[in-house]
Design a protein around this motif. Structure first.
Motif, PDB file in Angstrom:
ATOM      1  N   UNK A 186       0.845  -1.184   0.000  1.00  0.00           N
ATOM      2  CA  UNK A 186       0.000   0.000   0.000  1.00  0.00           C
ATOM      3  C   UNK A 186       0.881   1.235   0.000  1.00  0.00           C
ATOM      4  N   UNK A 187       0.577   2.193  -0.884  1.00  0.00           N
ATOM      5  CA  UNK A 187       1.323   3.443  -0.998  1.00  0.00           C
ATOM      6  C   UNK A 187       0.334   4.588  -0.795  1.00  0.00           C
ATOM      7  N   UNK A 188       0.697   5.539   0.078  1.00  0.00           N
ATOM      8  CA  UNK A 188      -0.176   6.673   0.380  1.00  0.00           C
ATOM      9  C   UNK A 188       0.641   7.957   0.359  1.00  0.00           C
ATOM     10  N   UNK A 189       0.158   8.953  -0.392  1.00  0.00           N
ATOM     11  CA  UNK A 189       0.796  10.274  -0.442  1.00  0.00           C
ATOM     12  C   UNK A 189       0.004  11.268   0.398  1.00  0.00           C
ATOM     13  N   UNK A 190       0.656  12.356   0.789  1.00  0.00           N
ATOM     14  CA  UNK A 190      -0.015  13.330   1.651  1.00  0.00           C
ATOM     15  C   UNK A 190      -1.048  14.158   0.906  1.00  0.00           C
ATOM     16  N   UNK A 191      -0.958  14.246  -0.419  1.00  0.00           N
ATOM     17  CA  UNK A 191      -1.978  14.930  -1.211  1.00  0.00           C
ATOM     18  C   UNK A 191      -1.898  14.429  -2.651  1.00  0.00           C
ATOM     19  N   UNK A 192      -2.966  14.548  -3.417  1.00  0.00           N
ATOM     20  CA  UNK A 192      -2.958  13.989  -4.776  1.00  0.00           C
ATOM     21  C   UNK A 192      -2.289  14.875  -5.815  1.00  0.00           C
ATOM     22  N   UNK A 193      -2.241  16.192  -5.598  1.00  0.00           N
ATOM     23  CA  UNK A 193      -1.719  17.124  -6.596  1.00  0.00           C
ATOM     24  C   UNK A 193      -0.642  17.979  -5.934  1.00  0.00           C
ATOM     25  N   UNK A 194       0.471  18.147  -6.652  1.00  0.00           N
ATOM     26  CA  UNK A 194       1.583  18.964  -6.161  1.00  0.00           C
ATOM     27  C   UNK A 194       1.920  20.023  -7.211  1.00  0.00           C
ATOM     28  N   UNK A 195       2.596  21.070  -6.741  1.00  0.00           N
ATOM     29  CA  UNK A 195       3.069  22.125  -7.640  1.00  0.00           C
ATOM     30  C   UNK A 195       4.590  22.158  -7.598  1.00  0.00           C
ATOM     31  N   UNK A 196       5.169  22.977  -8.429  1.00  0.00           N
ATOM     32  CA  UNK A 196       6.624  23.081  -8.491  1.00  0.00           C
ATOM     33  C   UNK A 196       7.176  23.541  -7.141  1.00  0.00           C
ATOM     34  N   UNK A 197       8.268  22.917  -6.717  1.00  0.00           N
ATOM     35  CA  UNK A 197       8.892  23.263  -5.446  1.00  0.00           C
ATOM     36  C   UNK A 197       8.318  22.571  -4.241  1.00  0.00           C
ATOM     37  N   UNK A 198       7.240  21.795  -4.363  1.00  0.00           N
ATOM     38  CA  UNK A 198       6.664  21.084  -3.224  1.00  0.00           C
ATOM     39  C   UNK A 198       7.511  19.873  -2.842  1.00  0.00           C
ATOM     40  N   UNK A 199       7.285  19.372  -1.651  1.00  0.00           N
ATOM     41  CA  UNK A 199       7.931  18.147  -1.158  1.00  0.00           C
ATOM     42  C   UNK A 199       6.879  17.037  -1.154  1.00  0.00           C
ATOM     43  N   UNK A 200       7.128  15.988  -1.901  1.00  0.00           N
ATOM     44  CA  UNK A 200       6.218  14.842  -1.986  1.00  0.00           C
ATOM     45  C   UNK A 200       6.528  13.917  -0.815  1.00  0.00           C
ATOM     46  N   UNK A 201       5.603  13.786   0.095  1.00  0.00           N
ATOM     47  CA  UNK A 201       5.753  12.899   1.247  1.00  0.00           C
ATOM     48  C   UNK A 201       4.808  11.715   1.087  1.00  0.00           C
ATOM     49  N   UNK A 202       5.337  10.521   1.279  1.00  0.00           N
ATOM     50  CA  UNK A 202       4.534   9.311   1.126  1.00  0.00           C
ATOM     51  C   UNK A 202       5.065   8.240   2.070  1.00  0.00           C
ATOM     52  N   UNK A 203       4.262   7.191   2.234  1.00  0.00           N
ATOM     53  CA  UNK A 203       4.660   6.060   3.066  1.00  0.00           C
ATOM     54  C   UNK A 203       4.234   4.760   2.391  1.00  0.00           C
ATOM     55  N   UNK A 204       4.960   3.702   2.719  1.00  0.00           N
ATOM     56  CA  UNK A 204       4.768   2.391   2.095  1.00  0.00           C
ATOM     57  C   UNK A 204       4.530   1.370   3.196  1.00  0.00           C
ATOM     58  N   UNK A 205       3.507   0.542   3.025  1.00  0.00           N
ATOM     59  CA  UNK A 205       3.179  -0.539   3.948  1.00  0.00           C
ATOM     60  C   UNK A 205       3.112  -1.821   3.137  1.00  0.00           C
ATOM     61  N   UNK A 206       3.891  -2.835   3.532  1.00  0.00           N
ATOM     62  CA  UNK A 206       3.915  -4.137   2.859  1.00  0.00           C
ATOM     63  C   UNK A 206       3.404  -5.191   3.827  1.00  0.00           C
ATOM     64  N   UNK A 207       2.333  -5.886   3.464  1.00  0.00           N
ATOM     65  CA  UNK A 207       1.692  -6.903   4.296  1.00  0.00           C
ATOM     66  C   UNK A 207       1.725  -8.238   3.591  1.00  0.00           C
ATOM     67  N   UNK A 208       1.903  -9.309   4.380  1.00  0.00           N
ATOM     68  CA  UNK A 208       1.879 -10.653   3.815  1.00  0.00           C
ATOM     69  C   UNK A 208       0.456 -11.191   3.853  1.00  0.00           C
ATOM     70  N   UNK A 209       0.303 -12.477   3.546  1.00  0.00           N
ATOM     71  CA  UNK A 209      -1.029 -13.079   3.495  1.00  0.00           C
ATOM     72  C   UNK A 209      -1.671 -13.171   4.863  1.00  0.00           C
ATOM     73  N   UNK A 210      -0.877 -13.112   5.946  1.00  0.00           N
ATOM     74  CA  UNK A 210      -1.412 -13.128   7.302  1.00  0.00           C
ATOM     75  C   UNK A 210      -1.648 -11.724   7.843  1.00  0.00           C
ATOM     76  N   UNK A 211      -1.620 -10.705   6.972  1.00  0.00           N
ATOM     77  CA  UNK A 211      -1.830  -9.303   7.326  1.00  0.00           C
ATOM     78  C   UNK A 211      -0.799  -8.881   8.384  1.00  0.00           C
ATOM     79  N   UNK A 212       0.419  -9.291   8.211  1.00  0.00           N
ATOM     80  CA  UNK A 212       1.542  -8.882   9.049  1.00  0.00           C
ATOM     81  C   UNK A 212       2.606  -8.239   8.175  1.00  0.00           C
ATOM     82  N   UNK A 213       3.464  -7.457   8.821  1.00  0.00           N
ATOM     83  CA  UNK A 213       4.550  -6.821   8.088  1.00  0.00           C
ATOM     84  C   UNK A 213       5.478  -7.884   7.497  1.00  0.00           C
ATOM     85  N   UNK A 214       5.862  -7.692   6.252  1.00  0.00           N
ATOM     86  CA  UNK A 214       6.728  -8.667   5.594  1.00  0.00           C
ATOM     87  C   UNK A 214       8.124  -8.581   6.209  1.00  0.00           C
ATOM     88  N   UNK A 215       8.815  -9.707   6.203  1.00  0.00           N
ATOM     89  CA  UNK A 215      10.164  -9.767   6.740  1.00  0.00           C
ATOM     90  C   UNK A 215      11.197  -9.272   5.735  1.00  0.00           C
TER      91      UNK A 215
END
Length: 478
Positions: A186-215
């Protein structure tokens, strides 16, 4: 004759058929032989057939006894019928994941050695063998290779007797489905649209079939709209929680749809965000109107202001349009009103502020289908110096001006004929707000009492007019 010894068995003895057959066989074997053969007995035909059937039963009992003795000497148990088992396994196979299946050998089946094998296009990928006790579930785990690819997958389950080389007790096969995704990213950004000079902040979550963090670790890539790799992060660990990253845009980036690509556990996920050109407007327009408007109000009044970013007023012209739309459909942002369905007030000498006024009676004519509506006031200001325009809008809701009367207390109320009856009423506006005092002064309350008896008779009393007062926001009558 040896058969005469059978008559000595007591019918009360609870012997099984196998035990009875064994007793017959022993009595025949222990009978002493005759020294001189006597003449054959002349038996009827029916008795001879019965004797032949009894001899056949004795022979079958001896054969069963010999089979039991041979099985007692061997270590493997004797299986008289096919074993019964139950297996539960997932239909989906993922690369690099553990495939788990549960097998239960049901009673009265003996313990078996169960072998589970997964094939891909008739090539063995994983196999496991386990000795399963009877009436106890056993888990079988097979590790799918990380480099497994698509193909025709099938699961083969085979059960063999312990220490037996005579063949399989049961064999079963089923078709499986293969999925190359080993994890959900799963990838999530802080906003959908950015302008020139902005900082794109996002986070990544990886889950396995048991809904746990992947090793395993994940690789993150930033791609421009033309597909050029701009930034990358390799071997980011997800086991402790989400991976938070940031990426600053330059003053003149490539405008369009950018891509965040994440690769984890033989799978990849892409997330898009937009980068658009943004320029500050030379001036800002504001429209101010009351949030609510009574239907009996004479005018809708408001003000339009326009100032530069420095605070100086804008000089030029302004056009104010008012349109009415139903409350059932409220599109956002407000659409541009059509000239034939709106009221317009143009003003050529605009100097930063303009007061406008619309007749409510003219606005009511624009309402389609009756009922309450919403007035959208749009102001377009033209700058005479820069030859540019800017627009803004505001909304106000029209509500009914009728006064709502409500009886206080329980219903029905108790009436005692010898005593005066007093009641209380509350008068509020249609939206539940307080009624202005000037509206109460010009209204009168007409009370028309009516008495309905148990017999069904009705008697109307003389009506009375009560002056409405603003004290305690209630009306009192008697």
């Amino acid at each position: 004759m040896p058969l005469t010894a059978l008559g000595s068995l007591s019918p009360i003895s609870p012997l099984s058929p196998l035990t009875l057959t064994l007793t017959l066989a022993l009595s025949l074997a222990q009978s002493p032989p005759q020294d001189t053969p006597g003449p054959p007995l002349a038996l009827p035909l029916s008795m001879a057939e019965e004797e032949e059937e009894e001899e056949e039963e004795v022979v079958e009992g001896l054969e069963a006894l010999s089979v039991l003795d041979s099985k007692k000497d061997s270590a493997a148990p004797f299986v008289l019928r096919d074993p019964t088992y139950l297996m539960v396994a997932p239909r989906l196979v993922r690369a690099g994941q553990v495939y788990r299946a549960v097998v239960n050998i049901l009673d009265p089946s003996p313990p078996l050695v169960v072998r589970a094998t997964i094939f891909r296009d008739n090539i063995e990928l994983a196999a496991v063998e386990h000795e399963c006790e009877s009436d106890f579930p056993h888990a079988l785990e097979l590790m799918i290779p990380p480099g497994a690819s698509g193909g025709r997958y099938r699961l083969r389950l085979e059960g063999n007797e312990i220490g037996s080389l005579t063949g399989s007790s049961f064999v079963n096969e089923t078709t499986l489905s293969f999925s190359p995704r080993g994890a959900t990213v799963l990838v999530q950004t802080d906003k959908p649209i950015y302008k020139q000079g902005d900082v794109v902040r996002f986070r990544v979550v990886a889950l396995d079939t048991a809904v746990k963090m992947v090793e395993d670790s994940v690789d993150v890539f930033i791609l421009s709209p033309s597909g050029v790799l701009v930034r990358r992060w390799l071997s980011r660990q997800c086991r402790e929680g989400p991976v938070s990253l940031s990426f600053p845009l330059s003053a003149e980036p490539e405008y369009g749809e950018w891509t965040v690509r994440v690769e984890a556990t033989n799978t990849f996920t892409q997330h898009l965000f937009s980068v658009e050109l943004y320029t500050l407007p030379r001036f800002e327009v504001q429209v101010s109107v009351p949030p609510f408007l009574a239907a009996d109000a004479p005018y809708l009044e408001g003000v339009v202001t326009a100032n530069y970013s420095s605070g100086a007023p804008v000089t030029g012209n302004v056009t104010v349009r008012a349109s009415v739309r139903a409350l059932t459909s409220l599109p956002r942002p407000a659409p541009a009103p059509a000239p034939e369905s709106s009221l317009a007030q143009p003003h050529a000498m605009f100097a930063g502020i303009f007061h406008f006024k619309f007749l409510v009676s003219e606005l009511e004519e624009l309402v389609v289908g009756g009922g309450d509506g919403e007035v959208v006031v749009t102001a377009t200001v033209g700058d005479a110096h820069w030859d540019t325009t800017n627009a803004a809008y505001a909304t106000t809701r029209i509500f009914s001006s009728a006064i709502r009367l409500t009886f206080l207390g329980e219903s029905p109320q108790v009436l005692r004929p010898p005593m005066p009856f007093r009641f209380y009423l509350t008068a509020t506006q249609y939206d539940g707000s307080r009624v202005p005092e000037w509206r109460l002064h010009r209204h009168r309350l007409l009370v028309s009492p009516e008495v309905r008896l148990v017999t069904g008779e009705r008697h109307r009393l003389l009506p009375r007019t009560v002056k409405m007062t603003h004290a305690k926001y209630a009306l009192v009558g008697s």
